[in-house]
Design a protein around this motif. Structure first.
Motif, PDB file in Angstrom:
ATOM      1  N   GLN A  96       0.822  -1.207   0.000  1.00  0.00           N
ATOM      2  CA  GLN A  96       0.000   0.000   0.000  1.00  0.00           C
ATOM      3  C   GLN A  96       0.860   1.264   0.000  1.00  0.00           C
ATOM      4  N   ARG A  97       1.920   1.228  -0.760  1.00  0.00           N
ATOM      5  CA  ARG A  97       2.861   2.350  -0.809  1.00  0.00           C
ATOM      6  C   ARG A  97       2.153   3.623  -1.259  1.00  0.00           C
ATOM      7  N   ASN A  98       2.429   4.710  -0.570  1.00  0.00           N
ATOM      8  CA  ASN A  98       1.911   6.041  -0.880  1.00  0.00           C
ATOM      9  C   ASN A  98       0.390   6.132  -0.816  1.00  0.00           C
ATOM     10  N   ASN A  99      -0.261   5.221  -0.142  1.00  0.00           N
ATOM     11  CA  ASN A  99      -1.711   5.287  -0.055  1.00  0.00           C
ATOM     12  C   ASN A  99      -2.108   5.973   1.241  1.00  0.00           C
ATOM     13  N   THR A 100      -2.748   7.129   1.107  1.00  0.00           N
ATOM     14  CA  THR A 100      -3.141   7.892   2.284  1.00  0.00           C
ATOM     15  C   THR A 100      -4.658   7.932   2.457  1.00  0.00           C
ATOM     16  N   ASN A 101      -5.380   7.142   1.694  1.00  0.00           N
ATOM     17  CA  ASN A 101      -6.829   7.108   1.811  1.00  0.00           C
ATOM     18  C   ASN A 101      -7.226   5.922   2.692  1.00  0.00           C
ATOM     19  N   MET A 102      -7.779   6.216   3.873  1.00  0.00           N
ATOM     20  CA  MET A 102      -8.066   5.139   4.823  1.00  0.00           C
ATOM     21  C   MET A 102      -9.096   4.148   4.294  1.00  0.00           C
ATOM     22  N   PHE A 103     -10.032   4.616   3.483  1.00  0.00           N
ATOM     23  CA  PHE A 103     -11.053   3.703   2.959  1.00  0.00           C
ATOM     24  C   PHE A 103     -10.449   2.735   1.948  1.00  0.00           C
ATOM     25  N   VAL A 104      -9.542   3.212   1.123  1.00  0.00           N
ATOM     26  CA  VAL A 104      -8.873   2.342   0.155  1.00  0.00           C
ATOM     27  C   VAL A 104      -8.021   1.303   0.886  1.00  0.00           C
ATOM     28  N   VAL A 105      -7.317   1.741   1.917  1.00  0.00           N
ATOM     29  CA  VAL A 105      -6.492   0.813   2.692  1.00  0.00           C
ATOM     30  C   VAL A 105      -7.376  -0.238   3.360  1.00  0.00           C
ATOM     31  N   MET A 106      -8.474   0.192   3.984  1.00  0.00           N
ATOM     32  CA  MET A 106      -9.388  -0.744   4.671  1.00  0.00           C
ATOM     33  C   MET A 106      -9.952  -1.758   3.676  1.00  0.00           C
ATOM     34  N   LEU A 107     -10.436  -1.288   2.544  1.00  0.00           N
ATOM     35  CA  LEU A 107     -11.001  -2.211   1.541  1.00  0.00           C
ATOM     36  C   LEU A 107      -9.938  -3.161   0.991  1.00  0.00           C
ATOM     37  N   GLY A 108      -8.714  -2.657   0.826  1.00  0.00           N
ATOM     38  CA  GLY A 108      -7.618  -3.505   0.361  1.00  0.00           C
ATOM     39  C   GLY A 108      -7.314  -4.619   1.354  1.00  0.00           C
ATOM     40  N   VAL A 109      -7.305  -4.295   2.622  1.00  0.00           N
ATOM     41  CA  VAL A 109      -7.061  -5.311   3.654  1.00  0.00           C
ATOM     42  C   VAL A 109      -8.169  -6.359   3.616  1.00  0.00           C
ATOM     43  N   ILE A 110      -9.416  -5.912   3.522  1.00  0.00           N
ATOM     44  CA  ILE A 110     -10.548  -6.843   3.494  1.00  0.00           C
ATOM     45  C   ILE A 110     -10.482  -7.737   2.259  1.00  0.00           C
ATOM     46  N   ARG A 111     -10.169  -7.169   1.096  1.00  0.00           N
ATOM     47  CA  ARG A 111     -10.084  -7.966  -0.145  1.00  0.00           C
ATOM     48  C   ARG A 111      -8.966  -9.007  -0.073  1.00  0.00           C
ATOM     49  N   ARG A 112      -7.795  -8.584   0.392  1.00  0.00           N
ATOM     50  CA  ARG A 112      -6.631  -9.486   0.410  1.00  0.00           C
ATOM     51  C   ARG A 112      -6.681 -10.507   1.535  1.00  0.00           C
ATOM     52  N   GLU A 113      -7.185 -10.093   2.711  1.00  0.00           N
ATOM     53  CA  GLU A 113      -7.047 -10.933   3.894  1.00  0.00           C
ATOM     54  C   GLU A 113      -8.370 -11.414   4.470  1.00  0.00           C
ATOM     55  N   GLY A 114      -9.481 -10.919   3.936  1.00  0.00           N
ATOM     56  CA  GLY A 114     -10.791 -11.307   4.439  1.00  0.00           C
ATOM     57  C   GLY A 114     -11.327 -10.292   5.445  1.00  0.00           C
ATOM     58  N   PHE A 115     -12.656 -10.258   5.582  1.00  0.00           N
ATOM     59  CA  PHE A 115     -13.299  -9.267   6.439  1.00  0.00           C
ATOM     60  C   PHE A 115     -12.816  -9.339   7.880  1.00  0.00           C
TER      61      PHE A 115
END
Length: 172
Positions: free
Chosen positions: A40-59
């Motif tokens: 998640q390099r250079n990602n400062t949007n918390m919603f994008v980071v949260m959704l990325g974690v959920i997609r990659r690792e599960g809810f």
């Protein structure tokens, strides 16, 4: 207010705050450590980071490692509310601005730090473990593994600075 009411209020605040705040804390930790992990390099949007974690690792990954904070923050808030109320009575502080209210909070700081230091250490280990090695099955496994390999003092890593932080936080 009675100590019983302070105790109930502290416990409820601990549970509610942890269940709501834990996923946000996970996102903050991931954003703060992204450059060191390469994700998640250079990602400062918390919603994008949260959704990325959920997609990659599960809810439920957004709650991985939440049990110790849930237990410790419920306990911590119960103790904080109760000890602050006790010390306000002990120091005979008044409602409103009274320096003795700050003293009551600051006096509770070292008590709080003895709990929050362990919680913060294990929580951070678990949040980072999801990104890197995935070596811990759960928070208890994490704590016991670190204890066995480094001794019990490892759980109090950062106690001094955490105590200072709690004294300032609770005293203001």
């Amino acid at each position: 207010m009675k100590l019983r009411d302070e105790t109930i209020g502290g416990f409820a605040a601990g549970v509610t705050g942890t269940v709501i705040g834990y996923p946000l804390d996970l996102v903050k930790t991931r954003m703060q450590t992204a450059s060191s992990t390469g994700s998640q390099r250079n990602n400062t949007n918390m919603f994008v980071v949260m959704l990325g974690v959920i997609r990659r690792e599960g809810f439920f990954s957004i709650y991985k490692g939440m049990l110790p904070p849930l237990v410790s923050l419920s306990l911590l808030n119960t103790i904080n509310f109760t000890s602050y109320s006790y010390f306000r009575t002990y120091y005979k502080s008044q409602r409103g601005w009274d320096a003795r209210n700050g003293l009551a909070g600051a006096t509770a700081g070292p008590i709080a730090a003895s709990i929050s230091t362990i919680e913060n250490f294990i929580k951070t280990q678990m949040q980072l473990d999801n990104v890197s090695k995935k070596q811990y099955r759960n928070s208890i496994h994490c704590a016991s593994t670190l204890w066995k390999s480094n001794g019990p003092r490892v759980l109090y890593t950062g106690l001094g600075v955490n105590t200072a932080r709690e004294i300032v936080f609770l005293g203001t």
